[in-house]
Design an enzyme around this catalytic site. Structure first.
Site, mmCIF file in Angstrom:
data_model
loop_
_atom_site.group_PDB
_atom_site.id
_atom_site.type_symbol
_atom_site.label_atom_id
_atom_site.label_comp_id
_atom_site.label_asym_id
_atom_site.label_seq_id
_atom_site.Cartn_x
_atom_site.Cartn_y
_atom_site.Cartn_z
ATOM 1 N N GLU A 41 4.834 4.458 -13.781
ATOM 2 C CA GLU A 41 4.004 5.291 -12.804
ATOM 3 C C GLU A 41 3.084 4.441 -12.103
ATOM 4 O O GLU A 41 2.852 4.959 -10.920
ATOM 5 C CB GLU A 41 3.720 6.739 -13.364
ATOM 6 C CG GLU A 41 3.311 7.958 -12.330
ATOM 7 C CD GLU A 41 4.463 8.178 -11.751
ATOM 8 O OE1 GLU A 41 4.100 8.245 -10.627
ATOM 9 O OE2 GLU A 41 5.370 8.525 -12.253
ATOM 10 N N GLU A 54 3.398 2.305 -3.687
ATOM 11 C CA GLU A 54 3.371 3.398 -2.594
ATOM 12 C C GLU A 54 2.105 2.961 -1.677
ATOM 13 O O GLU A 54 2.042 3.167 -0.673
ATOM 14 C CB GLU A 54 3.312 4.705 -3.035
ATOM 15 C CG GLU A 54 4.785 5.181 -3.887
ATOM 16 C CD GLU A 54 4.909 6.612 -3.953
ATOM 17 O OE1 GLU A 54 3.564 7.211 -4.068
ATOM 18 O OE2 GLU A 54 5.915 7.038 -4.420
#
Length: 126
Positions: A70, A77
């Site tokens: 994550e 991102e």
């Protein structure tokens, strides 16, 4: 040799920066908070069912792997958004691949959790 083999102040700064990254991950990223909630639930189940040391090893390893995935996904991102704020098909592919990596690790964690807890749940309820 005039330079120390390990620069302790530099190492401590690195740990501080890493800690800031971890705090940021759980403070601002919804999916990381979902994974945190799942981890707390699994840890509580582990204490309730008194799982073995080997089972704890598997559970803790998979919790760490999901959080790590994550964190990497979030970093990809953010970098992708900086490089290309507008839609770009390659950036979409990068983001999708990183998210897919998180999903693969999360599914692996679910399978391991099932292998550890389903027999214990069946024995408890049956």
């Amino acid at each position: 040799m005039s330079q120390r083999p390990i620069d302790i102040p530099k190492a401590l700064r690195s740990f501080r920066y890493a800690g800031e990254g971890i705090v940021s991950l759980f403070r601002f990223e919804n999916n990381a908070r979902i994974h945190l909630l799942a981890a707390v639930a699994v840890i509580l189940l582990g204490f309730f069912f008194e799982i073995s040391i080997a089972e704890w090893g598997l559970i803790i390893t998979h919790i760490g792997l999901v959080w790590m995935a994550e964190a990497f996904n979030t970093a990809f991102e953010k970098l992708a958004d900086l490089v290309s704020p507008e839609y770009h098909p390659t950036i979409k592919a990068v983001k999708d691949l990183a998210a897919g990596g998180v999903l693969m690790v999360a599914l692996s964690a679910v399978i391991v959790g099932g292998l550890v807890f389903i027999p214990k749940l069946l024995a408890f309820f049956l």
